[in-house]
Design a protein around this motif. Structure first.
Motif, PDB file in Angstrom:
ATOM      1  N   ASP A   1      13.774  -1.871   4.322  1.00 28.83           N
ATOM      2  CA  ASP A   1      12.602  -2.735   4.127  1.00 28.83           C
ATOM      3  C   ASP A   1      13.029  -4.187   4.316  1.00 28.83           C
ATOM      4  OD1 ASP A   1       9.701  -2.014   2.426  1.00 28.83           O
ATOM      5  OD2 ASP A   1      10.204  -4.125   2.821  1.00 28.83           O
TER       6      ASP A   1
ATOM      7  N   HIS B   1      10.648  -5.656  -2.816  1.00 31.24           N
ATOM      8  CA  HIS B   1      10.173  -4.271  -2.689  1.00 31.24           C
ATOM      9  C   HIS B   1      11.333  -3.301  -2.932  1.00 31.24           C
ATOM     10  CE1 HIS B   1       6.609  -5.633   0.101  1.00 31.24           C
ATOM     11  NE2 HIS B   1       6.654  -6.269  -1.057  1.00 31.24           N
TER      12      HIS B   1
ATOM     13  N   ALA C   1      13.370  -3.253  10.630  1.00 31.43           N
ATOM     14  CA  ALA C   1      13.711  -1.939  11.181  1.00 31.43           C
ATOM     15  C   ALA C   1      14.165  -2.049  12.633  1.00 31.43           C
ATOM     16  CB  ALA C   1      12.503  -1.008  11.062  1.00 31.43           C
TER      17      ALA C   1
ATOM     18  N   ASP D   1       6.807   4.313   7.709  1.00 30.43           N
ATOM     19  CA  ASP D   1       5.626   3.768   7.017  1.00 30.43           C
ATOM     20  C   ASP D   1       5.821   2.260   6.823  1.00 30.43           C
ATOM     21  OD1 ASP D   1       3.213   3.668   5.616  1.00 30.43           O
ATOM     22  OD2 ASP D   1       4.148   4.175   3.700  1.00 30.43           O
TER      23      ASP D   1
ATOM     24  N   SER E   1       6.712   6.713  -1.855  1.00 30.99           N
ATOM     25  CA  SER E   1       7.071   7.766  -0.893  1.00 30.99           C
ATOM     26  C   SER E   1       8.522   8.206  -1.105  1.00 30.99           C
ATOM     27  CB  SER E   1       6.855   7.285   0.538  1.00 30.99           C
ATOM     28  OG  SER E   1       7.491   6.042   0.754  1.00 30.99           O
TER      29      SER E   1
ATOM     30  N   GLY F   1      10.300   1.465   5.734  1.00 39.51           N
ATOM     31  CA  GLY F   1       9.180   0.973   4.918  1.00 39.51           C
ATOM     32  C   GLY F   1       9.258   1.553   3.524  1.00 39.51           C
TER      33      GLY F   1
ATOM     34  N   VAL G   1       1.866   5.392  -0.178  1.00 36.43           N
ATOM     35  CA  VAL G   1       1.250   6.608   0.364  1.00 36.43           C
ATOM     36  C   VAL G   1       0.248   7.162  -0.648  1.00 36.43           C
ATOM     37  CG1 VAL G   1       3.199   7.227   1.836  1.00 36.43           C
ATOM     38  CG2 VAL G   1       3.117   8.096  -0.515  1.00 36.43           C
TER      39      VAL G   1
ATOM     40  N   ALA H   1       0.864  -1.202   0.000  1.00 37.00           N
ATOM     41  CA  ALA H   1       0.000   0.000   0.000  1.00 37.00           C
ATOM     42  C   ALA H   1       0.892   1.241   0.000  1.00 37.00           C
ATOM     43  CB  ALA H   1      -0.886  -0.010   1.236  1.00 37.00           C
TER      44      ALA H   1
HETATM   45  C1  LIG Z   1       2.987   0.503   3.584  1.00 37.75           C
HETATM   46  S1  LIG Z   1       4.354  -0.251   2.819  1.00 37.75           S
HETATM   47  C2  LIG Z   1       5.432   1.119   2.474  1.00 37.75           C
HETATM   48  C3  LIG Z   1       4.961   1.929   1.315  1.00 37.75           C
HETATM   49  C4  LIG Z   1       5.966   2.987   0.887  1.00 37.75           C
HETATM   50  N1  LIG Z   1       6.282   3.881   1.987  1.00 37.75           N
HETATM   51  C5  LIG Z   1       5.415   3.767  -0.286  1.00 37.75           C
HETATM   52  O1  LIG Z   1       4.724   4.775  -0.104  1.00 37.75           O
HETATM   53  O2  LIG Z   1       5.642   3.340  -1.429  1.00 37.75           O
HETATM   54  C6  LIG Z   1       5.149  -0.996   4.183  1.00 37.75           C
HETATM   55  C7  LIG Z   1       6.516  -1.616   3.881  1.00 37.75           C
HETATM   56  O3  LIG Z   1       7.118  -1.952   5.123  1.00 37.75           O
HETATM   57  C8  LIG Z   1       7.832  -3.153   4.962  1.00 37.75           C
HETATM   58  N2  LIG Z   1       7.996  -3.745   6.302  1.00 37.75           N
HETATM   59  C9  LIG Z   1       7.108  -4.489   7.002  1.00 37.75           C
HETATM   60  N3  LIG Z   1       7.599  -4.813   8.197  1.00 37.75           N
HETATM   61  C10 LIG Z   1       8.834  -4.252   8.268  1.00 37.75           C
HETATM   62  C11 LIG Z   1       9.864  -4.214   9.258  1.00 37.75           C
HETATM   63  N4  LIG Z   1       9.717  -4.831  10.428  1.00 37.75           N
HETATM   64  N5  LIG Z   1      10.998  -3.537   8.985  1.00 37.75           N
HETATM   65  C12 LIG Z   1      11.172  -2.900   7.789  1.00 37.75           C
HETATM   66  N6  LIG Z   1      10.226  -2.910   6.814  1.00 37.75           N
HETATM   67  C13 LIG Z   1       9.095  -3.555   7.047  1.00 37.75           C
HETATM   68  C14 LIG Z   1       6.986  -3.985   3.998  1.00 37.75           C
HETATM   69  O4  LIG Z   1       7.776  -4.959   3.345  1.00 37.75           O
HETATM   70  C15 LIG Z   1       6.441  -2.913   3.069  1.00 37.75           C
HETATM   71  O5  LIG Z   1       7.252  -2.787   1.917  1.00 37.75           O
END
Ligand SMILES: C[S@@+](CC[C@H](N)C(=O)[O-])C[C@H]1O[C@@H](n2cnc3c(N)ncnc32)[C@H](O)[C@@H]1O
Length: 209
Positions: free
Chosen positions: A84, A89, A114, A132, A66, A60, A36, A34
């Motif tokens: 990430d 991704h 993270a 995010d 983003s 993220g 932004v 998803a």
């Molecule tokens: C909502 S999406 C980010 C969308 C991005 N900011 C954009 O606007 O294009 C959330 C991302 O966080 C990553 N994610 C999930 N858990 C995570 C973690 N514990 N540490 C780092 N990244 C993580 C997922 O793989 C995903 O790509």
């Protein structure tokens, strides 16, 4: 209080996006990420430009929507670190950054959780942190972000209203409870000046004093 949903839709519709961001959005959908909203993307570009940030961290990456929005606002010599867990991704995001004309030397993509990566980054070394990622981790990432920020730096947290989940106090779902705790924590933290902006699904902005 009047219903603001028409104004919200108007503001989201006003944000113009080009083919680079449109393609990154398509890749996000293909990967089940998803991105932004257009309104949030526009706010990120403005914040990045006004902050004149030299060093930025994103938690993220997704497929880079983003990231492209932030990079578009940043000065040409700034560096962008994005974290990430998912290497697919990160690969899609690198493609978006290349299509946006950003030299690879300005971007550091870090695969990993993270929770593990943020503690490895230096104190007071960043001007802007954008969060995010997984929502359960946001409170921990926000604490880390405050440590990473230089005085005058800016923390931006996406999805701070959880699709209106936090607005009704009788809602006790974990996501709503966590976000209310986050809002209280940031507003009570004397090192920060904090505001909640209802763009997209909510942006929590905190400036490090
Ligand atoms: C909502 S999406 C980010 C969308 C991005 N900011 C954009 O606007 O294009 C959330 C991302 O966080 C990553 N994610 C999930 N858990 C995570 C973690 N514990 N540490 C780092 N990244 C993580 C997922 O793989 C995903 O790509």
């Amino acid at each position: 209080m009047t219903d603001k949903s028409a104004s919200w839709s108007y503001a989201e519709g006003l944000a113009a996006e080009d083919t680079v961001v449109a393609r990154a959005r398509e890749r996000s959908l293909e990967l089940g990420v998803a991105p932004v909203s257009p309104g949030v993307g526009a706010v990120l570009t403005v914040l990045a430009a006004t902050s004149k940030a030299q060093a930025v961290v994103e938690v993220g990456t997704g497929a880079g929507v983003s990231g492209v929005c932030l990079l578009r606002g940043l000065p040409g010599r700034s560096t962008f670190t994005t974290i990430d867990t998912d290497v697919e991704h990160l690969k899609a995001a690198r493609q978006a950054f290349t299509e946006a004309g950003v030299p690879s030397s300005r971007v550091r993509t870090i695969p990993g959780r993270a929770h593990a990566v943020l503690p490895r980054l230096n104190d007071s070394s960043y001007d802007l942190v954008f969060i995010d990622a997984d929502k359960a981790g946001t409170l921990v990432y926000a604490d880390e972000a405050v440590r990473l920020l230089r005085p005058g730096g800016l923390l931006v947290i996406n999805d701070a209203l959880d699709h209106d989940g936090v607005t009704n106090p009788v809602h006790r779902e974990p996501a709503a409870v966590r976000l209310r705790a986050l809002h209280r924590r940031m507003l009570e933290d004397e090192r920060l000046a904090t505001a909640l902006v209802p763009t997209g699904e909510g942006l929590l902005l905190s400036s490090r004093r």
